[in-house]
Design a protein around this motif. Structure first.
Motif, PDB file in Angstrom:
ATOM      1  N   ALA A  19     -32.535 -51.396 -13.340  1.00  0.00           N
ATOM      2  CA  ALA A  19     -32.133 -49.997 -13.205  1.00  0.00           C
ATOM      3  C   ALA A  19     -33.381 -49.134 -13.168  1.00  0.00           C
ATOM      4  CB  ALA A  19     -31.263 -49.609 -14.390  1.00  0.00           C
ATOM      5  N   PRO A  20     -33.340 -48.080 -12.378  1.00  0.00           N
ATOM      6  CA  PRO A  20     -34.507 -47.215 -12.315  1.00  0.00           C
ATOM      7  C   PRO A  20     -34.798 -46.577 -13.670  1.00  0.00           C
ATOM      8  CG  PRO A  20     -32.773 -46.448 -10.809  1.00  0.00           C
ATOM      9  CD  PRO A  20     -32.268 -47.654 -11.516  1.00  0.00           C
ATOM     10  N   ILE A  21     -36.063 -46.483 -13.977  1.00  0.00           N
ATOM     11  CA  ILE A  21     -36.507 -45.867 -15.225  1.00  0.00           C
ATOM     12  C   ILE A  21     -36.874 -44.421 -14.915  1.00  0.00           C
ATOM     13  CG2 ILE A  21     -38.284 -45.897 -17.026  1.00  0.00           C
ATOM     14  CD1 ILE A  21     -36.432 -48.284 -17.127  1.00  0.00           C
ATOM     15  N   GLY A  22     -36.398 -43.523 -15.740  1.00  0.00           N
ATOM     16  CA  GLY A  22     -36.711 -42.117 -15.543  1.00  0.00           C
ATOM     17  C   GLY A  22     -37.369 -41.534 -16.776  1.00  0.00           C
ATOM     18  N   LEU A  23     -37.771 -40.309 -16.647  1.00  0.00           N
ATOM     19  CA  LEU A  23     -38.408 -39.635 -17.774  1.00  0.00           C
ATOM     20  C   LEU A  23     -37.438 -39.480 -18.944  1.00  0.00           C
ATOM     21  CD1 LEU A  23     -40.457 -36.906 -15.897  1.00  0.00           C
ATOM     22  CD2 LEU A  23     -41.267 -39.057 -16.861  1.00  0.00           C
ATOM     23  N   GLU A  81     -43.760 -50.374 -22.112  1.00  0.00           N
ATOM     24  CA  GLU A  81     -43.028 -51.064 -21.045  1.00  0.00           C
ATOM     25  C   GLU A  81     -42.277 -50.064 -20.160  1.00  0.00           C
ATOM     26  OE1 GLU A  81     -42.954 -54.210 -19.937  1.00  0.00           O
ATOM     27  OE2 GLU A  81     -44.572 -54.567 -21.351  1.00  0.00           O
ATOM     28  N   LEU A  82     -41.679 -49.052 -20.768  1.00  0.00           N
ATOM     29  CA  LEU A  82     -40.978 -48.041 -19.978  1.00  0.00           C
ATOM     30  C   LEU A  82     -41.947 -47.289 -19.069  1.00  0.00           C
ATOM     31  CD1 LEU A  82     -38.498 -46.611 -22.638  1.00  0.00           C
ATOM     32  CD2 LEU A  82     -37.932 -48.005 -20.637  1.00  0.00           C
ATOM     33  N   HIS A  83     -43.107 -46.930 -19.615  1.00  0.00           N
ATOM     34  CA  HIS A  83     -44.117 -46.256 -18.789  1.00  0.00           C
ATOM     35  C   HIS A  83     -44.590 -47.170 -17.653  1.00  0.00           C
ATOM     36  CE1 HIS A  83     -44.953 -42.388 -20.708  1.00  0.00           C
ATOM     37  NE2 HIS A  83     -44.736 -42.972 -21.869  1.00  0.00           N
ATOM     38  N   SER A  84     -44.777 -48.448 -17.941  1.00  0.00           N
ATOM     39  CA  SER A  84     -45.215 -49.395 -16.917  1.00  0.00           C
ATOM     40  C   SER A  84     -44.176 -49.532 -15.808  1.00  0.00           C
ATOM     41  CB  SER A  84     -45.476 -50.768 -17.534  1.00  0.00           C
ATOM     42  OG  SER A  84     -46.546 -50.709 -18.431  1.00  0.00           O
ATOM     43  N   LYS A  85     -42.908 -49.630 -16.186  1.00  0.00           N
ATOM     44  CA  LYS A  85     -41.838 -49.740 -15.190  1.00  0.00           C
ATOM     45  C   LYS A  85     -41.761 -48.483 -14.333  1.00  0.00           C
ATOM     46  CE  LYS A  85     -38.989 -52.974 -17.791  1.00  0.00           C
ATOM     47  NZ  LYS A  85     -37.734 -53.157 -18.545  1.00  0.00           N
ATOM     48  N   LEU A  86     -41.916 -47.329 -14.967  1.00  0.00           N
ATOM     49  CA  LEU A  86     -41.887 -46.081 -14.215  1.00  0.00           C
ATOM     50  C   LEU A  86     -43.046 -46.025 -13.218  1.00  0.00           C
ATOM     51  CD1 LEU A  86     -40.607 -43.294 -13.764  1.00  0.00           C
ATOM     52  CD2 LEU A  86     -42.125 -42.415 -15.559  1.00  0.00           C
ATOM     53  N   GLN A  89     -42.316 -48.315 -10.333  1.00  0.00           N
ATOM     54  CA  GLN A  89     -41.322 -47.694  -9.457  1.00  0.00           C
ATOM     55  C   GLN A  89     -41.976 -46.659  -8.549  1.00  0.00           C
ATOM     56  OE1 GLN A  89     -37.577 -47.643 -12.475  1.00  0.00           O
ATOM     57  NE2 GLN A  89     -38.003 -45.793 -11.431  1.00  0.00           N
ATOM     58  N   ALA A  90     -42.822 -45.849  -9.134  1.00  0.00           N
ATOM     59  CA  ALA A  90     -43.462 -44.782  -8.364  1.00  0.00           C
ATOM     60  C   ALA A  90     -44.406 -45.352  -7.307  1.00  0.00           C
ATOM     61  CB  ALA A  90     -44.228 -43.856  -9.302  1.00  0.00           C
ATOM     62  N   LEU A  91     -45.049 -46.466  -7.619  1.00  0.00           N
ATOM     63  CA  LEU A  91     -45.996 -47.069  -6.685  1.00  0.00           C
ATOM     64  C   LEU A  91     -45.354 -48.128  -5.801  1.00  0.00           C
ATOM     65  CD1 LEU A  91     -49.043 -47.423  -9.086  1.00  0.00           C
ATOM     66  CD2 LEU A  91     -48.651 -45.673  -7.352  1.00  0.00           C
ATOM     67  N   GLY A  92     -44.080 -48.404  -6.002  1.00  0.00           N
ATOM     68  CA  GLY A  92     -43.386 -49.452  -5.258  1.00  0.00           C
ATOM     69  C   GLY A  92     -43.556 -49.381  -3.761  1.00  0.00           C
ATOM     70  N   PRO A  93     -43.315 -48.252  -3.137  1.00  0.00           N
ATOM     71  CA  PRO A  93     -43.480 -48.196  -1.684  1.00  0.00           C
ATOM     72  C   PRO A  93     -44.921 -48.478  -1.239  1.00  0.00           C
ATOM     73  CG  PRO A  93     -42.232 -46.305  -2.468  1.00  0.00           C
ATOM     74  CD  PRO A  93     -42.739 -47.036  -3.674  1.00  0.00           C
ATOM     75  N   TRP A  94     -45.886 -48.108  -2.027  1.00  0.00           N
ATOM     76  CA  TRP A  94     -47.284 -48.331  -1.668  1.00  0.00           C
ATOM     77  C   TRP A  94     -47.689 -49.779  -1.853  1.00  0.00           C
ATOM     78  CZ3 TRP A  94     -49.621 -44.896   1.118  1.00  0.00           C
ATOM     79  CH2 TRP A  94     -49.201 -43.588   1.054  1.00  0.00           C
TER      80      TRP A  94
END
Length: 115
Positions: A19-23, A81-86, A89-94
């Motif tokens: 699941a996507p991790i959000g703030l 871990e939550l920060h790492s997943k976020l 996610q943010a860098l996924g397309p790159w």
């Protein structure tokens, strides 16, 4: 016997969808840690107020410090871990772009090199 592209061959694990991790999830983790820490401190103070001997007070304080440290380490790891997943996610397309670029051997243009 063809297999569907959606079904992995037997013996191969399907990728796990996360699941996507959000703030909000990160903020909730901080809130949970704060509540847990506050509750542990409250219990410590209640116990300390009824202690009569310095030896028992030192033992209680040592136990509280150990428990507070363990809670801090465990909760910090969860938040990390939550920060790492976020970040992933943010860098996924790159990440896909970088992987394709390195596989094909495309290099960045070198402005100083002339032919």
């Amino acid at each position: 016997m063809g297999t569907s592209p959606d079904v992995p061959p037997s013996g191969v694990a399907a990728p796990v969808e996360t699941a996507p991790i959000g703030l909000r999830a990160i903020a909730n983790a901080y809130g949970d840690y704060t509540r847990k820490s506050f509750e542990e401190t409250r219990c410590f103070v209640e116990q300390l107020t009824v202690v009569r001997s310095p030896d028992k007070a030192m033992k209680l304080q040592t136990e509280f410090a150990r428990q507070a440290y363990e809670t801090f380490v465990a909760e910090s790891q969860k938040i990390y871990e939550l920060h790492s997943k976020l970040a992933r996610q943010a860098l996924g397309p790159w990440q896909g772009f970088v992987a394709r670029t390195t596989e094909t051997g495309v290099e960045s243009p070198d402005v100083t090199r002339r032919k």
